[in-house]
Write a protein that holds these residues in place. Structure first.
Motif, short mmCIF file in Angstrom:
data_model
loop_
_atom_site.label_atom_id
_atom_site.label_comp_id
_atom_site.label_asym_id
_atom_site.label_seq_id
_atom_site.Cartn_x
_atom_site.Cartn_y
_atom_site.Cartn_z
N ALA A 28 0.83 -1.21 0.00
CA ALA A 28 0.00 0.00 0.00
C ALA A 28 0.86 1.26 0.00
CB ALA A 28 -0.94 0.01 1.20
N ARG A 37 -4.13 1.09 -3.80
CA ARG A 37 -4.02 1.44 -2.39
C ARG A 37 -5.28 1.03 -1.62
NH1 ARG A 37 -0.45 6.78 -1.36
NH2 ARG A 37 1.26 6.08 -2.67
N VAL A 38 -6.43 1.27 -2.21
CA VAL A 38 -7.69 0.89 -1.56
C VAL A 38 -7.76 -0.62 -1.39
CG1 VAL A 38 -10.20 0.82 -1.84
CG2 VAL A 38 -8.96 2.94 -2.29
N ALA A 39 -7.38 -1.36 -2.43
CA ALA A 39 -7.39 -2.83 -2.35
C ALA A 39 -6.42 -3.31 -1.26
CB ALA A 39 -7.01 -3.44 -3.70
N CYS A 41 -5.50 -1.64 1.37
CA CYS A 41 -6.07 -1.28 2.68
C CYS A 41 -7.12 -2.30 3.12
CB CYS A 41 -6.65 0.12 2.65
SG CYS A 41 -5.38 1.39 2.60
N PHE A 42 -7.95 -2.76 2.17
CA PHE A 42 -8.93 -3.80 2.50
C PHE A 42 -8.22 -5.10 2.87
CE2 PHE A 42 -12.17 -1.18 0.28
CZ PHE A 42 -13.10 -1.17 1.30
N ALA A 43 -7.13 -5.41 2.19
CA ALA A 43 -6.37 -6.61 2.52
C ALA A 43 -5.79 -6.49 3.92
CB ALA A 43 -5.25 -6.83 1.50
N MET A 45 -7.01 -4.82 6.43
CA MET A 45 -8.10 -5.02 7.39
C MET A 45 -8.45 -6.49 7.53
SD MET A 45 -10.64 -1.77 6.89
CE MET A 45 -10.84 -1.89 5.12
N GLY A 46 -8.48 -7.21 6.41
CA GLY A 46 -8.78 -8.64 6.46
C GLY A 46 -7.71 -9.42 7.21
#
Length: 136
Positions: A28, A37-39, A41-43, A45-46
């Protein structure tokens, strides 16, 4: 009664989310596009959720039910539906309608390369679980 792995095992279980999470943070930081970057960030969080779930793996034996906390979900099984605690370890149980189910206990799965003290701790936890369930 709360049954959980040793602290070293809990930390090892949480590393399944921490290690790739660190990689996702690094990705990121260097990602060029906004979507990347958004993808990432979701990774992150997961992976953070996976590391917390890994740390909290275990079993809670309450009045009339057994709660098994796994990596992805928590299964609650009424005590009277439990038919067997296997050596894998897993819980064999039946549903209200009579269907047979099998729920693994990831917290106490053994590995041939782990320390003998860790293996003994897990075997003791399975023994306590069998006593609680009345399935020696």
């Amino acid at each position: 009664m709360e049954l959980s792995p040793s602290m070293s095992t809990r930390l090892a279980n949480s590393s399944l989310g921490v290690v790739p999470g660190v990689g996702a943070v690094a990705y990121a930081a260097q990602a060029g596009s906004g979507f990347s970057r958004v993808a990432a960030c979701f990774a992150v969080m997961g992976f953070a959720a996976l590391s917390v779930r890994g740390y909290r793996l275990g079993v809670t034996c309450e009045r009339g039910r057994l709660s098994i906390r796994g990596y992805l979900r928590t299964r609650v099984i009424p005590r009277e539906y439990i038919t067997e605690i296997t050596d894998f370890p897993a819980v064999r149980w039946t549903t209200r309608k009579g269907g047979e189910r099998w729920t693994p206990i990831a917290a106490f799965t053994t590995n041939p390369s782990e320390l003998s003290t860790t293996r003994l701790h897990k075997a003791g936890a399975i023994r306590e679980l069998r006593q609680w369930a009345g399935r020696q």
